[in-house]
Motif scaffolding. Structure first.
Motif, PDB file in Angstrom:
ATOM      1  N   VAL A  79       0.843  -1.190   0.000  1.00 18.23           N
ATOM      2  CA  VAL A  79       0.000   0.000   0.000  1.00 18.23           C
ATOM      3  C   VAL A  79       0.883   1.246   0.000  1.00 18.23           C
ATOM      4  O   VAL A  79       1.838   1.329   0.765  1.00 18.23           O
ATOM      5  CB  VAL A  79      -0.899   0.032   1.258  1.00 18.23           C
ATOM      6  CG1 VAL A  79      -1.666   1.328   1.358  1.00 18.23           C
ATOM      7  CG2 VAL A  79      -1.837  -1.150   1.272  1.00 18.23           C
ATOM      8  N   ALA A  80       0.558   2.198  -0.850  1.00 14.27           N
ATOM      9  CA  ALA A  80       1.224   3.500  -0.787  1.00 14.27           C
ATOM     10  C   ALA A  80       0.643   4.253   0.402  1.00 14.27           C
ATOM     11  O   ALA A  80      -0.570   4.351   0.554  1.00 14.27           O
ATOM     12  CB  ALA A  80       1.011   4.282  -2.077  1.00 14.27           C
ATOM     13  N   ALA A 120      -6.345   9.427  -2.440  1.00 13.17           N
ATOM     14  CA  ALA A 120      -6.116   9.629  -1.009  1.00 13.17           C
ATOM     15  C   ALA A 120      -5.073   8.618  -0.531  1.00 13.17           C
ATOM     16  O   ALA A 120      -4.923   7.545  -1.116  1.00 13.17           O
ATOM     17  CB  ALA A 120      -7.406   9.458  -0.233  1.00 13.17           C
ATOM     18  N   LEU A 121      -4.376   8.982   0.541  1.00 10.80           N
ATOM     19  CA  LEU A 121      -3.333   8.129   1.116  1.00 10.80           C
ATOM     20  C   LEU A 121      -3.506   8.023   2.628  1.00 10.80           C
ATOM     21  O   LEU A 121      -3.795   9.035   3.285  1.00 10.80           O
ATOM     22  CB  LEU A 121      -1.950   8.740   0.874  1.00 10.80           C
ATOM     23  CG  LEU A 121      -1.418   8.806  -0.538  1.00 10.80           C
ATOM     24  CD1 LEU A 121      -0.201   9.729  -0.582  1.00 10.80           C
ATOM     25  CD2 LEU A 121      -1.040   7.415  -1.021  1.00 10.80           C
ATOM     26  N   LYS A 180       4.956  17.965  -0.931  1.00 10.10           N
ATOM     27  CA  LYS A 180       5.467  17.553  -2.239  1.00 10.10           C
ATOM     28  C   LYS A 180       5.576  16.031  -2.318  1.00 10.10           C
ATOM     29  O   LYS A 180       5.189  15.426  -3.315  1.00 10.10           O
ATOM     30  CB  LYS A 180       6.828  18.191  -2.501  1.00 10.10           C
ATOM     31  CG  LYS A 180       7.395  17.835  -3.856  1.00 10.10           C
ATOM     32  CD  LYS A 180       8.713  18.537  -4.104  1.00 10.10           C
ATOM     33  CE  LYS A 180       9.239  18.169  -5.484  1.00 10.10           C
ATOM     34  NZ  LYS A 180      10.502  18.842  -5.781  1.00 10.10           N
ATOM     35  N   GLU A 181       6.087  15.396  -1.270  1.00 14.37           N
ATOM     36  CA  GLU A 181       6.196  13.929  -1.246  1.00 14.37           C
ATOM     37  C   GLU A 181       4.812  13.287  -1.354  1.00 14.37           C
ATOM     38  O   GLU A 181       4.639  12.287  -2.058  1.00 14.37           O
ATOM     39  CB  GLU A 181       6.890  13.463   0.037  1.00 14.37           C
ATOM     40  CG  GLU A 181       8.357  13.819   0.098  1.00 14.37           C
ATOM     41  CD  GLU A 181       8.963  13.550   1.463  1.00 14.37           C
ATOM     42  OE1 GLU A 181      10.025  12.908   1.520  1.00 14.37           O
ATOM     43  OE2 GLU A 181       8.377  13.999   2.476  1.00 14.37           O
ATOM     44  N   LEU A 209       0.692  10.339  -4.590  1.00 15.67           N
ATOM     45  CA  LEU A 209      -0.638  10.296  -5.209  1.00 15.67           C
ATOM     46  C   LEU A 209      -0.522  10.161  -6.720  1.00 15.67           C
ATOM     47  O   LEU A 209      -1.222   9.346  -7.335  1.00 15.67           O
ATOM     48  CB  LEU A 209      -1.432  11.560  -4.863  1.00 15.67           C
ATOM     49  CG  LEU A 209      -1.944  11.658  -3.433  1.00 15.67           C
ATOM     50  CD1 LEU A 209      -2.408  13.072  -3.124  1.00 15.67           C
ATOM     51  CD2 LEU A 209      -3.046  10.654  -3.184  1.00 15.67           C
ATOM     52  N   GLU A 210       0.378  10.931  -7.308  1.00 14.47           N
ATOM     53  CA  GLU A 210       0.549  10.893  -8.759  1.00 14.47           C
ATOM     54  C   GLU A 210       1.113   9.552  -9.224  1.00 14.47           C
ATOM     55  O   GLU A 210       0.626   8.963 -10.193  1.00 14.47           O
ATOM     56  CB  GLU A 210       1.486  12.021  -9.187  1.00 14.47           C
ATOM     57  CG  GLU A 210       1.736  12.069 -10.687  1.00 14.47           C
ATOM     58  CD  GLU A 210       2.685  13.184 -11.084  1.00 14.47           C
ATOM     59  OE1 GLU A 210       2.537  13.674 -12.211  1.00 14.47           O
ATOM     60  OE2 GLU A 210       3.577  13.546 -10.294  1.00 14.47           O
ATOM     61  N   GLN A 211       2.118   9.064  -8.534  1.00 15.22           N
ATOM     62  CA  GLN A 211       2.774   7.808  -8.926  1.00 15.22           C
ATOM     63  C   GLN A 211       1.831   6.615  -8.894  1.00 15.22           C
ATOM     64  O   GLN A 211       1.884   5.740  -9.752  1.00 15.22           O
ATOM     65  CB  GLN A 211       3.971   7.547  -8.011  1.00 15.22           C
ATOM     66  CG  GLN A 211       4.702   6.257  -8.306  1.00 15.22           C
ATOM     67  CD  GLN A 211       5.860   6.020  -7.339  1.00 15.22           C
ATOM     68  OE1 GLN A 211       6.190   6.852  -6.514  1.00 15.22           O
ATOM     69  NE2 GLN A 211       6.465   4.864  -7.439  1.00 15.22           N
TER      70      GLN A 211
END
Length: 134
Positions: free
Chosen positions: A13-14, A36-37, A23-24, A29-31
């Protein structure tokens, strides 16, 4: 049936640490193409969820925040607009339907609130579909 059978484990899981920068978070999220994370503190405990909307509202409403300095903004200082309720690893899938209606995923923790992973909405829906049609 216990939720442990449907657990998507933490190592797959990210998620982000509460000490991570804005920024991280945006890069994660983009990768992973997530919206949501889960946020995990330095002790490994689930502390909340960060959404794309949280990042956008911060960019819009927090004076001095821009794409150029997002690496200086800790996730812990960003106002969260959603709260994904977590469940115990000992919870039952029969209790997940209401959560799936409001959450993309349900964070799963142990008895010390240590983040173990998530149960995805699609797995909850599949579980109910299989049980309704059987």
């Amino acid at each position: 049936m216990k939720t442990a059978s449907f657990l998507f484990p933490k190592d797959k899981v990210a998620f982000i640490r509460s000490s991570s920068s804005m920024k991280e978070a945006m890069e994660q999220l983009e990768q992973h193409y997530y919206t949501a994370l889960p946020i995990v503190d330095e002790a490994g405990k689930y502390v909340g969820t960060l959404s794309e909307g949280d990042l956008l509202w911060t960019l819009k409403n927090k004076p001095g925040v821009s794409f150029d300095n997002m690496d200086e903004i800790p996730v812990s200082t960003i106002k969260k607009h959603i709260r994904n309720e977590c469940v115990s690893i000992d919870a039952y899938m029969e209790d997940m339907l209401a959560k799936a209606a409001d959450q993309n995923f349900v964070p799963v923790v142990d008895d010390k609130q240590i983040f173990l992973g998530i149960i995805r909405r699609k797995d909850i829906i599949a579980y109910y579909m299989n049980n309704i049609t059987d």
